[in-house]
Design an enzyme around this catalytic site. Structure first.
Site, mmCIF file in Angstrom:
data_model
loop_
_atom_site.group_PDB
_atom_site.id
_atom_site.type_symbol
_atom_site.label_atom_id
_atom_site.label_comp_id
_atom_site.label_asym_id
_atom_site.label_seq_id
_atom_site.Cartn_x
_atom_site.Cartn_y
_atom_site.Cartn_z
ATOM 1 N N TYR A 142 37.510 28.379 41.133
ATOM 2 C CA TYR A 142 38.923 28.598 41.437
ATOM 3 C C TYR A 142 39.305 28.046 42.808
ATOM 4 O O TYR A 142 40.455 27.708 43.038
ATOM 5 C CB TYR A 142 39.252 30.100 41.426
ATOM 6 N N LYS A 192 25.039 30.878 34.222
ATOM 7 C CA LYS A 192 24.676 29.781 33.323
ATOM 8 C C LYS A 192 23.567 28.996 34.027
ATOM 9 O O LYS A 192 23.663 27.791 34.268
ATOM 10 C CB LYS A 192 25.919 28.921 33.023
ATOM 11 N N ASP A 224 27.298 32.496 27.704
ATOM 12 C CA ASP A 224 27.611 32.368 26.273
ATOM 13 C C ASP A 224 27.038 33.559 25.495
ATOM 14 O O ASP A 224 27.718 34.150 24.638
ATOM 15 C CB ASP A 224 27.107 31.025 25.702
ATOM 16 N N ASP A 248 36.829 36.051 34.599
ATOM 17 C CA ASP A 248 38.185 35.916 34.057
ATOM 18 C C ASP A 248 38.122 35.922 32.533
ATOM 19 O O ASP A 248 38.848 36.646 31.857
ATOM 20 C CB ASP A 248 38.812 34.611 34.562
ATOM 21 N N ASP A 252 38.959 39.338 29.733
ATOM 22 C CA ASP A 252 39.946 39.311 28.642
ATOM 23 C C ASP A 252 39.274 39.698 27.327
ATOM 24 O O ASP A 252 39.830 40.440 26.517
ATOM 25 C CB ASP A 252 40.574 37.916 28.483
HETATM 26 C C1 IPM Z 1 43.578 37.237 35.895
HETATM 27 C C2 IPM Z 1 44.522 36.107 35.597
HETATM 28 C C3 IPM Z 1 44.582 35.159 36.788
HETATM 29 C C4 IPM Z 1 43.195 34.617 37.005
HETATM 30 C C5 IPM Z 1 45.606 34.026 36.673
HETATM 31 C C6 IPM Z 1 46.993 34.542 36.419
HETATM 32 C C7 IPM Z 1 45.583 33.123 37.875
HETATM 33 O O1 IPM Z 1 44.167 35.460 34.425
HETATM 34 O O2 IPM Z 1 43.798 37.945 36.904
HETATM 35 O O3 IPM Z 1 42.636 37.423 35.139
HETATM 36 O O4 IPM Z 1 42.788 33.655 36.340
HETATM 37 O O5 IPM Z 1 42.492 35.154 37.859
HETATM 38 MG MG MG Z 2 42.590 36.403 33.382
#
Ligand code: IPM
Ligand code: MG
Length: 362
Positions: A142, A192, A224, A248, A252
């Protein structure tokens, strides 16, 4: 009476609606627990681009620095996707994380019993899941340099750099080891290392640190495999330690164990200064302004703010209990109700109405 200064960053999309719910609840819960909060609302993301031309105005960052804790809703929207990268809402969020030195992002994933049927996974797979993703937040791909886009020899080439220094790995690993010590004593580090040099350093540093934490059982998984294990048998995990990008993605994925990403809070912490508390979900521009958003992740982020940011565990407990109670009473936003919820006789409510129920439960 103690007064804490809270900077509120409603941001974009559904941000303002869920912020309004969280603010009222914070007001109520502070009043009933003998302290007060003073709120300062500041623009960030697309809202700041509209108001001041930049995604993180200096004034917003300064207000955050001066506060005891920061509560952020969400940023971003399709209107800003065409802007150069530095001017996009997401760059404002990254600058905020970096500006406050928030290298540790904690994302707890805990199944709420009333929602066991809302997940796309079988109830026996997710029942009892209680894990914590510890995501490194101010390094990795990032932020790595060089990065950019060049044209040469008739081709366009774009690149980023995934880099970690030893001290960056050590400080996030320490957070993860400590959390594992306070929890069930199991830490799984994700990398990884079979392919990436940066991951090999990650694994070496984490392995070396294990000697300081004999009570913690350390394991390593390639990312993975970790992604697969999360949906195969998530109960095997206690604390998951990840780099910025892997965290990240995996957070999710882990969010869906709970039935909806609309349920997941997070805390971003540095070595000093205020923490930033924000739901894991995004700004959901497709449903913004329709009063259908789920404010629970934001409310649970406010609870983390109380517990971790202000050391007010009783008030945090009260907010979390209110969430449990409202869900147990069958109140659901659109994202949670599904076939199972309808069959079970749950009531579909909007964002503001869920806020009312939460206030009553408090
Ligand atoms: C998160 C989001 C952010 C990230 C984005 C909005 C930049 O997806 O906080 O998980 O990738 O960190
Ligand atoms: Mg995110």
């Amino acid at each position: 009476m103690t007064t804490y200064r809270i900077t509120l960053l409603p941001g974009d999309g559904i941000g303002p609606e869920i912020t309004a719910v969280a603010r009222r609840l914070l007001e109520a819960v502070s009043a009933s627990h003998g302290f007060s909060l003073s709120f300062d609302e500041q623009p960030v993301g697309g809202a700041a681009i509209d108001a001041c031309g930049v995604p993180l105005p200096e004034r917003t960052l300064e207000a955050c620095r001066q506060s005891d804790a920061v509560l952020l809703a969400a940023i971003g929207g399709p209107r800003y996707d065409g802007l150069p990268r530095e001017q996009r809402p997401e760059s404002g969020l990254l600058a905020l994380r970096a500006g406050l030195g928030l290298f540790a992002n904690l994302r707890p994933v805990k199944i709420i019993p009333a929602l066991a049927g809302a997940s796309s996974l079988k109830p026996e797979v997710i029942e009892g899941v209680d894990l914590m993703v510890v995501r490194e937040l101010t390094g990795g791909v990032y932020f790595g340099t060089p990065k950019g886009r060049v044209e040469a020899g008739g081709h366009v080439r774009a690149f980023n750099t995934m880099a970690y220094s030893d001290y960056e790995i050590d400080r996030i690993a320490k957070v993860a080891f400590q959390l594992a010590t306070e929890r069930r004593g199991r830490l799984c580090s994700v990398d990884k290392a079979n392919v990436l040099d940066v991951s090999q350093l990650w694994r070496d540093r984490v392995t070396a640190m294990a000697a300081d934490y004999p009570a913690v059982e350390l394991s390593h998984l390639y990312v993975d495999n970790a992604a697969m294990q999360l949906v195969r048998w998530p109960k095997q995990f206690d604390v998951l330690l990840t780099s910025n990008l892997f965290g990240d993605i995996l957070s999710d994925e882990a969010a869906m164990l709970t039935g909806s990403i609309g349920m997941l809070p997070s805390a971003s912490l540095g070595s000093d200064g205020p923490g930033l508390f924000e739901p894991v979900h995004g700004s959901a521009p497709d449903i913004a302004g329709q009063d259908v958003a789920n404010p629970m992740a934001m409310v649970l982020s406010a609870a983390m703010l109380l517990r971790v940011g202000l050391q007010r565990p009783e008030a945090a407990d009260a907010l979390e209990r209110a969430v449990d109670q409202v869900l147990a009473a069958g109140c659901r936003t659109a994202d949670l109700i599904g076939e199972a919820g309808l069959a079970a006789g749950c009531t579909r409510l909007g964002c503001a109405a869920i806020g009312e129920r939460l206030l009553e439960a408090l």
